[in-house]
Design an enzyme around this catalytic site. Structure first.
Site, mmCIF file in Angstrom:
data_model
loop_
_atom_site.group_PDB
_atom_site.id
_atom_site.type_symbol
_atom_site.label_atom_id
_atom_site.label_comp_id
_atom_site.label_asym_id
_atom_site.label_seq_id
_atom_site.Cartn_x
_atom_site.Cartn_y
_atom_site.Cartn_z
ATOM 1 N N LYS A 226 0.730 -1.400 0.044
ATOM 2 C CA LYS A 226 -0.066 0.145 -0.036
ATOM 3 C C LYS A 226 0.904 1.275 0.084
ATOM 4 C CE LYS A 226 -4.159 -1.830 -0.187
ATOM 5 N NZ LYS A 226 -3.970 -3.594 0.147
ATOM 6 N N MET A 266 -14.212 -6.462 3.721
ATOM 7 C CA MET A 266 -15.186 -6.783 4.192
ATOM 8 C C MET A 266 -16.110 -6.917 3.263
ATOM 9 S SD MET A 266 -13.835 -7.842 7.617
ATOM 10 C CE MET A 266 -15.811 -8.455 7.914
ATOM 11 N N CYS A 267 -16.481 -6.464 2.053
ATOM 12 C CA CYS A 267 -17.247 -6.623 1.667
ATOM 13 C C CYS A 267 -17.006 -8.156 -0.178
ATOM 14 C CB CYS A 267 -17.526 -5.352 0.255
ATOM 15 S SG CYS A 267 -18.264 -3.908 1.584
ATOM 16 N N ASN A 379 -7.430 -8.826 12.138
ATOM 17 C CA ASN A 379 -6.977 -8.385 10.946
ATOM 18 C C ASN A 379 -5.083 -9.249 10.792
ATOM 19 O OD1 ASN A 379 -6.166 -6.644 8.833
ATOM 20 N ND2 ASN A 379 -4.728 -5.467 9.544
ATOM 21 N N ALA A 380 -5.496 -10.027 12.091
ATOM 22 C CA ALA A 380 -4.886 -11.155 11.194
ATOM 23 C C ALA A 380 -4.665 -11.977 10.314
ATOM 24 C CB ALA A 380 -5.159 -12.748 12.906
ATOM 25 N N ARG A 381 -3.547 -12.673 9.336
ATOM 26 C CA ARG A 381 -3.455 -12.088 8.223
ATOM 27 C C ARG A 381 -3.146 -13.935 7.326
ATOM 28 N NH1 ARG A 381 -4.760 -8.192 3.849
ATOM 29 N NH2 ARG A 381 -6.404 -6.204 5.923
#
Ligand code: SPV
Ligand code: MN
Length: 617
Positions: A226, A266-267, A379-381
């Site tokens: 980002k 989240m969509c 928000n763990a990834r």
């Protein structure tokens, strides 16, 4: 002890193969500033990448797990997400990028961050790494230099991005490269950044250079993700192409249709790109260019930095499978117990104790503020190379020309306004009433009230680096200059009935995707309504049966595709109000909204507030 590059003849030799004075100047300056104990230059060789993997374990930034290839990394308890407050775009004095972009005066900000970075790598090793955004040796390729003192960040970069050392060598002095300089700063005993109150992420568009300090969370540190995105949005707008927060996937077999999709978080972006019927090229970032009048897209990345919460065997079988394979994966901020990772919503029992982002964890543990700590952070990834996914479209990922984009999809979380799927009346109509009008309701996963609609045009608001008006003007022009612009679609997976029950099931999106692909291929008709083209019931009925073995009734169709005039008019008003307060918005935007309002009012006079789609057939 501090090192200069001269203390490392082997590393200096690797650097010297790149004939680029700017690069050498920048690297020397950075090494001098950060004062590391050792310097490592990573080429594209397997040996160098293996060294970084090994260092990630030796340094303690990652720990091995029971499954070979799996490791875990923890970010500090308060360093779990992108820090919007302490991220800024650097501008010249008096330069104004509008209300959505946090800015700081360049000179002052560079001075501040350089002071914070001075000596920040003392006692540590500094990794100098080369990558490319997009596939190498193509019109899309952007070389990128990442300098970091975090082996976890360097390791993540190597999983997520294509190696670029040889590309730097090849391009030599011609390379117009982006620079990312990161230091995690002083670390505590858990190897997490200690001084997060001094966390800063400063983005210099002019120098195409990003500085990040006193943080480890990937969204703040993995340069090519980002951080680069802010720079590439600016480059794209300057040069007339698109750099988007979009997944890229193929609907159908090899002769299928490629779609790009922008969804706020989240969509359903990942579950769309990774749905079990189709093939994925990318799940987060796309570059789209006009190549001989055709819109062609590539995945900027080659890996996934995905949210793990809610990933379970039934809903995400493909991701689930990869997460259980013995392949290279970094789990971050999950719960570890007995050497295995656990996360909320995984659909199996979670142990009552273990280690997580708060340190030693037990069920019921509370933080300083008295808030109960869940087993894994929301928000763990997981960080993994796309190569491990069964549904990867490898040719699409490797294509140097990019794949032809048949359609753009925009999707938000919306309980009562948009139908499940529709196609725009034109490029402009889609860009304005779908992309630029994107909103999403807040969910339980974010702080604050649920169900509040947040404006998030093209799902890009957090990353915007040019004024919104300029960004939209470029978007509109991009489509106009194509021989046949991609179709634009809007989806809504979150429609509810008046009692708050979902009107659709999770996999219904497969049907909408197949319908969109059929429209791109001109295989089905559609019904023209005030808000765009809607599917015909008979076509959806067929697709529902073929793919999901489900009967799709006229009643379901009618409820889901009803034109909800009051809600649609309210939305136009909200969007108009926002844009009216912004400078330099293209006139087409207001015209498109006004025309849509006119069409809706006319239809309301004839049929009332809630109009069955059958009226338009
Ligand atoms: C997102 O939030 O859109 C992400 C994760 O893809 S981050 O890298 O934090 O931006
Ligand atoms: Mn993203």
């Amino acid at each position: 002890m501090r090192a200069t590059l001269r203390d490392h003849p082997g590393e200096l030799e690797k650097l010297r193969r790149i004939d680029n004075p700017d690069l050498h100047r920048f690297v020397s300056w950075a090494v001098d500033l950060l004062s590391p104990e050792r310097v490592f230059v990573a080429t594209d060789s397997e040996e160098d990448v293996e060294y970084i993997r090994k260092r990630a374990l030796e340094s303690g930034e990652e720990k091995p797990l029971a499954t070979p290839g799996h490791t875990v990394h923890f970010d500090g308890y308060y360093d779990q997400a992108r820090d919007k407050e302490r991220t800024a775009i650097l501008v010249d004095e008096g330069e104004d990028l509008g209300p959505y972009i946090r800015t700081k005066e360049r000179r002052e900000a560079v001075e501040e961050i350089v002071e914070l970075m001075r000596g920040a790598s003392r006692g540590k090793e500094l990794y100098i790494c080369f990558f490319v955004l997009g596939p190498p040796r193509s019109v899309f390729t952007i070389p990128a230099l990442q300098i970091t003192d975090s082996s976890y960040v360097a390791h993540s970069d190597f999983i997520l991005y294509r190696r670029g050392y040889e590309e730097f060598v090849r391009q030599g002095p011609r390379a117009r490269f982006m620079k990312f300089l990161h230091s995690a700063g002083e670390l505590d005993e858990r190897k997490t950044s200690r001084n997060i109150d001094k966390r800063r992420i400063y983005i210099d568009l002019k120098e195409e250079c990003v500085y990040s300090v006193n943080t480890q969370y990937g969204g703040n540190t993995i340069g090519l993700k980002k951080l680069a995105f802010r720079l590439t949005i600016k480059r794209a707008v300057d040069e007339g192409w698109l750099s988007e927060h979009m997944a890229l996937f193929r609907v159908g077999k090899m002769d299928g249709v490629y779609l790009t999709g922008a969804y706020p978080s989240m969509c359903g972006k990942t579950s769309t790109a990774m749905n079990p019927f189709e093939s994925v090229v990318g799940d987060d970032l796309s570059f789209i260019r006009n190549v001989d009048g055709v819109a062609r897209a590539v995945n900027v990345e080659k890996g996934v930095f995905g949210i793990i919460q809610g990933v379970n065997q039934d809903d995400d079988p493909l991701i689930w499978e990869v997460l259980h394979d013995p392949v290279e994966i970094i789990f971050s901020n999950v719960l570890i117990s007995g050497g295995r990772p656990y996360w909320s919503g995984m659909g199996t029992e979670i142990p009552d104790e273990g280690e997580n982002h708060s340190g030693k964890w037990w069920r019921g543990k509370k933080d300083e503020a008295g808030v109960e700590i869940p087993p894994s952070h929301k928000n763990a990834r997981f960080t993994v190379d796309l190569i491990h996914f069964r549904n990867l479209d490898r040719q699409g990922l490797e294509s140097r020309e990019g794949v032809e984009v048949g359609g753009f999809v925009f999707g938000g979380r919306d309980k009562d306004t948009w139908p499940p799927v529709r196609e725009s009346l034109s490029w402009e109509h889609g860009v304005i009433t779908m992309g630029a009008s994107l909103e999403s309701e807040t969910t339980a996963a974010t702080l604050g009230k649920e169900g509040v609609r947040q404006f998030n045009p093209m799902a890009i608001l957090d990353f915007l680096s040019v004024p919104l008006g300029e960004y939209l003007r470029n978007y509109l022009r991009f489509g106009r200059e194509l021989k046949r612009p991609p179709k634009i679609f809007a989806v809504n997976y979150f429609l509810k009935d008046s009692e708050g029950r979902w009107l659709n099931q999770k996999l219904d999106k497969v049907v909408w995707l197949r319908w969109m692909a059929a429209r791109v291929k001109d295989l089905v008709d559609a019904v023209k309504t005030p808000i765009g083209y809607l599917p015909l019931h008979k076509d959806l009925r067929e697709i529902f049966m073929e793919f999901l073995g489900k009967k799709y009734s006229r009643e379901d169709y009618c409820v889901q595709f009803t034109i909800r005039v009051p809600e649609l008019l309210q939305k136009i008003e909200r969007i108009e109000r926002i844009y009216s307060s912004l400078p330099n918005i293209p006139g087409e935007l207001f015209r498109e909204l006004e025309e849509e309002r006119g069409r809706l009012e006319e239809a309301r006079e004839r049929w009332g507030d809630y109009i069955s789609p059958f009226n338009f057939c």
